[in-house]
Design an enzyme around this catalytic site. Sequence first.
Site, short mmCIF file in Angstrom:
data_model
loop_
_atom_site.label_atom_id
_atom_site.label_comp_id
_atom_site.label_asym_id
_atom_site.label_seq_id
_atom_site.Cartn_x
_atom_site.Cartn_y
_atom_site.Cartn_z
N SER A 172 -10.35 -19.16 -68.35
CA SER A 172 -9.73 -18.45 -69.29
C SER A 172 -8.40 -18.02 -69.13
O SER A 172 -7.57 -18.02 -70.06
CB SER A 172 -10.81 -17.24 -69.71
N GLY A 201 -43.10 -22.67 -80.91
CA GLY A 201 -44.20 -22.26 -79.86
C GLY A 201 -44.08 -22.94 -78.56
O GLY A 201 -43.04 -23.34 -78.08
N GLY A 202 -45.11 -23.11 -78.13
CA GLY A 202 -45.03 -24.11 -76.88
C GLY A 202 -44.69 -25.20 -76.87
O GLY A 202 -44.27 -25.88 -75.96
N LEU A 205 -7.14 -29.17 -67.90
CA LEU A 205 -6.68 -27.79 -67.98
C LEU A 205 -7.39 -26.89 -66.90
O LEU A 205 -6.82 -26.30 -66.10
CB LEU A 205 -6.79 -27.31 -69.39
N ALA A 237 -8.91 -21.21 -62.39
CA ALA A 237 -8.28 -20.95 -63.78
C ALA A 237 -8.94 -21.50 -64.91
O ALA A 237 -8.74 -22.77 -65.09
CB ALA A 237 -6.87 -21.71 -63.62
N GLU A 291 -13.82 -24.45 -74.63
CA GLU A 291 -12.37 -24.26 -75.43
C GLU A 291 -12.55 -22.95 -75.90
O GLU A 291 -12.07 -22.64 -76.96
CB GLU A 291 -12.72 -25.27 -76.67
N GLU A 334 -15.52 -14.31 -75.39
CA GLU A 334 -14.67 -13.23 -75.11
C GLU A 334 -13.43 -13.42 -75.54
O GLU A 334 -12.48 -12.39 -75.89
CB GLU A 334 -14.86 -12.48 -73.45
#
Length: 388
Positions: free
Chosen positions: A132, A345-346, A125, A130, A369, A373
């Site tokens: 969202s 932590g580290g 898609l 192209a 997907e 927003e």
Amino acid sequence: MSFELSAEHQAFRHAVRDFAEGEVAPHVAAWDKAHHFPVDVVQKMGDMGLFGLTAPEELGGSGGDFTSLCVAIEELGRVDQSIGITLEAGVGLGINPILTFGTEEQKQRWLPDLVAGRRLAGFGLTEPGAGSDAGATRTRAELDGDAWVVNGAKQFITNSGSEITSLVTVTARTGTDDRGRPEISAIMVPAGTPGFTAEAPYDKLGWHISDTHPLTLQDVRVPADHLLGDRGRGYAQFLATLDDGRIAIAALAVGCVQACLDLCVEYAGQRTTFGKPIGAKQGVAFQVADLAVMAEVGRTMTYRAAAMKDAGAPVKELKQAASIAKLYTSEAAVTATRIATQVFGGYGFMEEYPVARFYRDAKILEIGEGTSEVQRMLIARGLGLPVE
């Protein structure tokens, strides 16, 4: 409506967890470092029936429910997000469009191998311009006699260039409708078709084990009967596919949050400073408690949406529930990995610790997907607001 997991679902959860911990966990750090796509493990997932969970028995599936798929994705994602997305995309984006919109001949031709996990399919898609705005698709397909000739490019396509990829279903402009708007159709393009090229895999921030490529289609010629569904309905078909996919992505995100919780509980109980486990300190304990809340709330939202899908809930209600679940869990996953890295932590900044991998993997959950927003836009529309 009840969305508590049944005894069968719970037993299935334990079976998938055993598989993930036995077949994936011991190797995942090495695979991640090497950006290795483990075909053998994917096919073992097929042997276990994971790719056929929602497919009917006559096509080699188990005829199960969508909730079972979410359970499997969550448990795989709890060990590794890349393996979880391989299943999610293989079923939700590869199998389900053919299962939902395909002809009987298309189903019989493609689905048995996909359902068995012997092969994978992708969902083309997104394009360079192209994402969202998927309606801005520039890929074109022209009918030339008994064949479609496809030209264009796709990007960020999962399961599209592995050695077991059998096809990618792509959206393409096939003309204009009676109002002059682009007519977008879905066309199945088999791997190996001349002119169809899966370019070099991406060098990604995360999901290193997942197979992801940009695609080039140059005068790709496929038979006319490779049209999936009705001509001009490709965009609508893919939008419907994404509604289900958002619930599955939410399950993947829940797996990420649960992994962070499990890792932090163990580490905070063992790591000592000033003579006490760090989990005894409120500053750490409260953060771990927050992870438990995120996991519980996210799981409830996700399985509520899955139960609605299984019960055949009205489309509008299901879309709203899917977007809410996807938005909350994906953002919770990003927060959870930040918290887990801080608790460690580290050590959390070191690649030898899995929290670093989950930290890298989580961000894409807010993007793929449907971005956060987009989810907020869809939720607002579902509330009746006139959001553009």
